[in-house]
Design a protein around this motif. Structure first.
Motif, short mmCIF file in Angstrom:
data_model
loop_
_atom_site.label_atom_id
_atom_site.label_comp_id
_atom_site.label_asym_id
_atom_site.label_seq_id
_atom_site.Cartn_x
_atom_site.Cartn_y
_atom_site.Cartn_z
N MET A 186 0.83 -1.20 0.00
CA MET A 186 0.00 0.00 0.00
C MET A 186 0.87 1.26 0.00
SD MET A 186 -3.01 0.95 2.72
CE MET A 186 -3.50 -0.78 2.74
N PHE A 187 1.95 1.21 0.80
CA PHE A 187 2.83 2.36 0.96
C PHE A 187 3.57 2.67 -0.35
CE2 PHE A 187 7.12 3.96 2.33
CZ PHE A 187 6.70 5.20 2.78
N LYS A 188 3.89 1.64 -1.14
CA LYS A 188 4.65 1.84 -2.37
C LYS A 188 3.85 2.45 -3.50
CE LYS A 188 6.22 -2.37 -2.75
NZ LYS A 188 6.95 -3.56 -3.30
N LYS A 189 2.53 2.37 -3.42
CA LYS A 189 1.67 2.85 -4.50
C LYS A 189 1.97 4.30 -4.91
CE LYS A 189 -1.39 -0.34 -5.80
NZ LYS A 189 -1.72 -0.67 -7.20
N PRO A 190 2.02 5.26 -3.97
CA PRO A 190 2.29 6.64 -4.38
C PRO A 190 3.67 6.81 -5.03
CG PRO A 190 1.39 6.56 -2.15
CD PRO A 190 1.73 5.16 -2.54
N PHE A 191 4.66 6.01 -4.59
CA PHE A 191 6.01 6.14 -5.12
C PHE A 191 6.13 5.54 -6.52
CE2 PHE A 191 6.40 6.41 -0.53
CZ PHE A 191 7.24 7.50 -0.38
#
Length: 424
Positions: free
Chosen positions: A224-229
């Motif tokens: 989930m955390f990697k999505k914006p990156f």
């Protein structure tokens, strides 16, 4: 037997439209006590209250910065949000805690020895804004579902205009109160409506709709955390805006400190200057909101940046013009620029991001810009503390030279890196 026809499609649409209008009205009314509370506790009144408590420039810089640094907590909150059953209940809990704790700082001079005042204020203020950053994350997610995308730009333009009109009245009245009743008496008078509004604002949140929540398609935190990156357009814009805010917050949050402490401008005059800024901001909200229906968030964001830079450069006018002329010019540019920047940055995070992943996108944006917005006032406050020890001939640098240097740096950053990132 009487035959009852089922509701027509048109009647369903009318009910849906009526419900949407009711929800938008609730969201607008909720902002009324919120803007009164934020106006009387923030801006020049926050700086003035800290000076009354005995804070120095470095401590003031820390307080002004901590509100953005705690935005890092939004990353954890975005993941946690996927597991809560009711966004409305959590919104009530965290926003209510923020309103009560922040307004309770007015009791510090009555309950504690004077040598503890600043430390206790910083502690209470920090906890209040940790609660606020989680509540703000939930509110952003919820309001994004309440306000239809097709009217989002115009709605927030109108809402912000109305609320800032009220805020400008509060600024003017608050400045008059502090000039007429200096010291603790004046601040006590200001805190009385603040306590009322803290309760009223929390109560109105009970009327918010608890909209259905579209959860993330990812289950694990790291995925989930990697999505914006992985979204290069979003990431480049966010990193640039974070760098921009580092430069901007070296000076802009400290405007009130310079006026009150270095230029010895009285509270009422500072309030009038801030009212003018707010009135210009109101017109800007409406203008940016209408332009947002024709142009993208990132394009309009770009054009707010040189206007904010002009706000800093305008301080140089006091080298050959009356101080108040320079201050009014600076705050007029600031109202146009920062009002548009804040509104468009908000629309960017809720409009240019995938709905199911929106909480984490908002969290990453808030965390990255929060860290730089935290460092800016800290560095700026420390620099002003050092400038206070400079000899008399160098006082011009702390009163307007530093601001001009920052403004020049902002223009260079805008038309080099900013043009490549936001206009492509």
């Amino acid at each position: 037997m009487v035959k009852v026809n089922p509701p027509s499609f048109a009647s369903k649409l009318r009910r849906k439209g009526s419900k949407q209008r009711t929800n938008l009205a609730i969201a607008t009314w909720e902002g009324v006590p919120a803007i009164i509370l934020q106006t009387l506790l923030g801006g020049p009144f926050l700086t003035g209250f800290l000076l009354y408590l005995g804070a120095g420039s470095r401590q003031i810089g820390f307080v002004l910065a901590i509100t953005t640094f705690v935005n890092i907590a939004q990353i954890g909150a975005a993941y946690w949000m996927q597991r809560i059953r009711s966004r409305k209940r959590m919104l009530l809990l965290f926003v209510g805690a923020h309103r009560i704790l922040w307004s309770a700082t007015g009791l510090i001079p009555f309950l504690f020895p004077q040598e503890w005042w600043v430390s206790i204020f910083i502690g209470m203020y920090t906890v209040a804004f940790i609660a606020n950053t989680i509540g703000g994350m939930i509110w952003t997610s919820l309001i994004g579902d309440i306000v239809p995308a097709k009217v989002r730009g115009r709605y927030f333009g109108i809402r912000n205009t109305i609320l800032n009109a009220l805020g400008s009245v509060c600024l003017f009245v608050g400045g008059m109160v502090l000039d007429r009743f200096p010291g603790g008496t004046g601040f006590l008078i200001l805190f009385i409506p603040v306590w009322i509004c803290a309760i009223a604002n929390t109560v109105i949140y009970f009327f918010y709709p608890d909209m259905p929540f579209e959860r993330s398609k990812e289950k694990g935190f790291w995925r989930m955390f990697k999505k914006p990156f992985q979204d290069q357009s979003f990431l480049k814009a966010t990193l640039f805006l974070a760098a921009w805010l580092l430069v901007q917050t070296l000076i802009v949050p400290l405007y009130s400190y310079v006026m009150l402490d270095l230029l010895n401008v009285n509270y009422q005059t500072v309030s009038i200057i801030t009212v003018v800024q707010t009135l210009v901001m109101m017109m800007g909200f409406y203008l940016w909101g209408n332009l947002n229906a024709r142009f993208s968030n990132k394009t309009l964001l770009f054009w707010t940046l040189p206007i904010i830079a002009l706000s800093c450069l305008s301080w140089g006018l006091m080298s050959f013009m009356p101080v108040l002329v320079a201050l009014f010019c600076s705050h007029i540019f600031l109202g146009i620029g920062v009002g548009g920047f804040n509104q468009l940055a908000f629309n960017f995070t809720i409009g240019d991001t995938p709905k199911s992943e929106r909480p984490m996108f908002v969290a990453v944006y808030s965390a990255l810009t929060g860290v730089t917005s935290f460092l800016g006032p800290l560095i700026g406050g420390s620099l002003y503390e050092k400038m206070e020890k400079w000899p008399e001939p160098m006082t011009w640098f702390s009163t307007y030279g530093f601001q001009m240097g920052i403004g020049a740096a902002m223009l260079i950053l805008t038309f080099t890196l900013g043009r490549r990132v936001l206009l492509r």
